[in-house]
Design a protein around this motif. Structure first.
Motif, mmCIF file in Angstrom:
data_model
loop_
_atom_site.group_PDB
_atom_site.id
_atom_site.type_symbol
_atom_site.label_atom_id
_atom_site.label_comp_id
_atom_site.label_asym_id
_atom_site.label_seq_id
_atom_site.Cartn_x
_atom_site.Cartn_y
_atom_site.Cartn_z
ATOM 1 N N SER A 292 0.833 -1.200 0.000
ATOM 2 C CA SER A 292 0.000 0.000 0.000
ATOM 3 C C SER A 292 0.867 1.248 0.000
ATOM 4 O O SER A 292 2.043 1.201 0.392
ATOM 5 N N PRO A 293 0.321 2.394 -0.441
ATOM 6 C CA PRO A 293 1.090 3.639 -0.407
ATOM 7 C C PRO A 293 1.594 3.973 0.993
ATOM 8 O O PRO A 293 2.741 4.430 1.152
ATOM 9 N N ALA A 294 0.771 3.754 2.020
ATOM 10 C CA ALA A 294 1.194 4.059 3.389
ATOM 11 C C ALA A 294 2.379 3.188 3.796
ATOM 12 O O ALA A 294 3.338 3.674 4.422
ATOM 13 N N LYS A 295 2.326 1.921 3.431
ATOM 14 C CA LYS A 295 3.441 1.038 3.775
ATOM 15 C C LYS A 295 4.683 1.390 2.969
ATOM 16 O O LYS A 295 5.816 1.294 3.470
ATOM 17 N N ARG A 296 4.503 1.815 1.723
ATOM 18 C CA ARG A 296 5.668 2.202 0.934
ATOM 19 C C ARG A 296 6.311 3.461 1.507
ATOM 20 O O ARG A 296 7.538 3.598 1.500
ATOM 21 N N ASP A 297 5.514 4.374 2.017
ATOM 22 C CA ASP A 297 6.071 5.547 2.701
ATOM 23 C C ASP A 297 6.877 5.104 3.923
ATOM 24 O O ASP A 297 7.953 5.641 4.195
ATOM 25 N N PHE A 298 6.350 4.149 4.659
ATOM 26 C CA PHE A 298 7.055 3.622 5.820
ATOM 27 C C PHE A 298 8.392 2.996 5.408
ATOM 28 O O PHE A 298 9.421 3.202 6.071
ATOM 29 N N VAL A 299 8.399 2.251 4.310
ATOM 30 C CA VAL A 299 9.625 1.614 3.835
ATOM 31 C C VAL A 299 10.679 2.670 3.495
ATOM 32 O O VAL A 299 11.860 2.511 3.819
ATOM 33 N N ARG A 300 10.267 3.746 2.875
ATOM 34 C CA ARG A 300 11.223 4.820 2.569
ATOM 35 C C ARG A 300 11.762 5.452 3.848
ATOM 36 O O ARG A 300 12.959 5.744 3.947
ATOM 37 N N ARG A 301 10.888 5.658 4.820
ATOM 38 C CA ARG A 301 11.345 6.242 6.094
ATOM 39 C C ARG A 301 12.304 5.302 6.815
ATOM 40 O O ARG A 301 13.187 5.745 7.560
ATOM 41 N N THR A 302 12.139 4.024 6.583
ATOM 42 C CA THR A 302 13.037 3.045 7.186
ATOM 43 C C THR A 302 14.442 3.133 6.608
ATOM 44 O O THR A 302 15.402 2.724 7.254
ATOM 45 N N GLY A 303 14.554 3.671 5.394
ATOM 46 C CA GLY A 303 15.875 3.843 4.807
ATOM 47 C C GLY A 303 16.029 3.339 3.396
ATOM 48 O O GLY A 303 17.131 3.390 2.837
ATOM 49 N N ALA A 304 14.948 2.835 2.787
ATOM 50 C CA ALA A 304 15.038 2.346 1.412
ATOM 51 C C ALA A 304 15.141 3.510 0.431
ATOM 52 O O ALA A 304 14.510 4.556 0.615
#
Length: 312
Positions: free
Chosen positions: A165-177
């Motif tokens: 989901s877009p929300a999870k993809r935002d989370f993945v980027r914040r994680t460092g991806a």
């Protein structure tokens, strides 16, 4: 002691809170007064009778943090035969690591199973080398969000993650991806030169898209599957010198000294601030069934924990 017990296999409704006798340690085992227990996707499969079905009635739960009763030391332990969703657990000493004073229980509980799985997948099985391009499936999950950070800490040049989901993809980027995409079929758009190491936890038909995204000499490390098992033809690997390897944490535990080494490296990165687990929620023991529902529905990001000291 209070514990979550299942008397039959099935959905989350089979999990009930009950008073049970404390477990008795055998040779090479210790009693742990549990403060936190981790919820893993594998627990859902155990509950359903799909993966390593235990003898019933059984207390599920594969990881705990607490105090070892014989010496009062704070420890984290993996429980390959279950028993973690309880106020008291018994763990093999070989599967137990002592925790440093500057590492809190929540951080340790989020790392002992999933952090060590991510590290062993990338390094022990995947042979990650500095400068390689890494992609992680289900990168918003408990293993995935740690694998993204570990790949970065271990010198990957580019890290991408897939999320639903877009929300999870935002989370993945914040994680460092560097990149977050919907699935492996989108990886060539962001990594046109290919992926050197792909960490897979889904299996199923998407494995073909993951193979297509690999660079020559690239490899997939499989740590399980939420979909049906993947089938890979050797001929499909040969044309570009690709590899597929698997990781089962039981082998990490059984190899002399390997679990202790992996855990030491993971905890050291956490103490340095280079590995920061995200705890999605902490539930009381009575909230375990709802936690299983949330994990099954993919509502969570990062780690889900059970607080054995919390009531109601």
């Amino acid at each position: 002691m209070r514990a979550v017990v299942m008397r039959r296999f099935g959905g989350p409704d089979v999990l009930e809170t009950a008073e049970l006798p404390e477990p008795v340690p055998g040779p090479g085992e210790s009693v742990i007064d549990v403060t936190l227990a981790g919820v893993n996707y594998g627990d859902l499969e155990v509950r359903a009778g799909i993966y390593r079905p235990p003898r019933l009635p059984a207390v599920p739960g594969a990881e705990v943090v607490g105090r070892r009763r014989r010496d009062g030391r704070r420890v984290a332990a993996l429980l390959r035969d279950g028993g973690g969703y309880a106020e008291v657990a018994v763990a093999r000493d070989a599967y137990t690591v002592e925790l440093p004073d500057d590492l809190d229980d929540r951080t340790a509980a989020a790392l002992v199973e999933q952090g060590c799985t991510a590290y062993a997948a990338l390094v022990t099985a995947g042979r990650l080398r500095p400068g390689e391009r890494v992609a992680v499936a289900s990168a918003a999950g408990g293993v995935g969000h740690l694998a993204v950070q570990l790949a970065r800490a271990l010198g990957a040049s580019v890290v991408a993650g897939t999320a639903s989901s877009p929300a999870k993809r935002d989370f993945v980027r914040r994680t460092g991806a560097d990149h977050a995409v919907g699935g492996p079929e989108e990886l060539p758009d962001v990594l046109p030169d290919g992926v050197d190491l792909y960490l897979d936890s889904l299996g199923g038909p998407r494995i073909d898209a993951a193979l297509a995204a690999l660079a020559p000499f690239g490899r997939i490390v499989s740590i399980g599957h939420r979909e049906e098992p993947a089938v890979v033809a050797v001929d499909a690997l040969t044309r570009r010198s690709l590899g597929v390897v698997t990781l089962w944490m039981q082998q990490v535990l059984e190899a002399p000294g390997l679990f202790a080494d992996v855990a030491e490296r993971v905890l050291a990165l956490a103490r340095e601030g280079r590995l920061v687990p995200h705890v999605d929620r902490v539930v009381p023991l009575d909230g375990t069934a709802r936690a299983h529902e949330a994990v099954a529905a993919r509502e969570t990001t990062g780690k889900v924990l059970i607080d054995l000291l919390r009531r109601g």
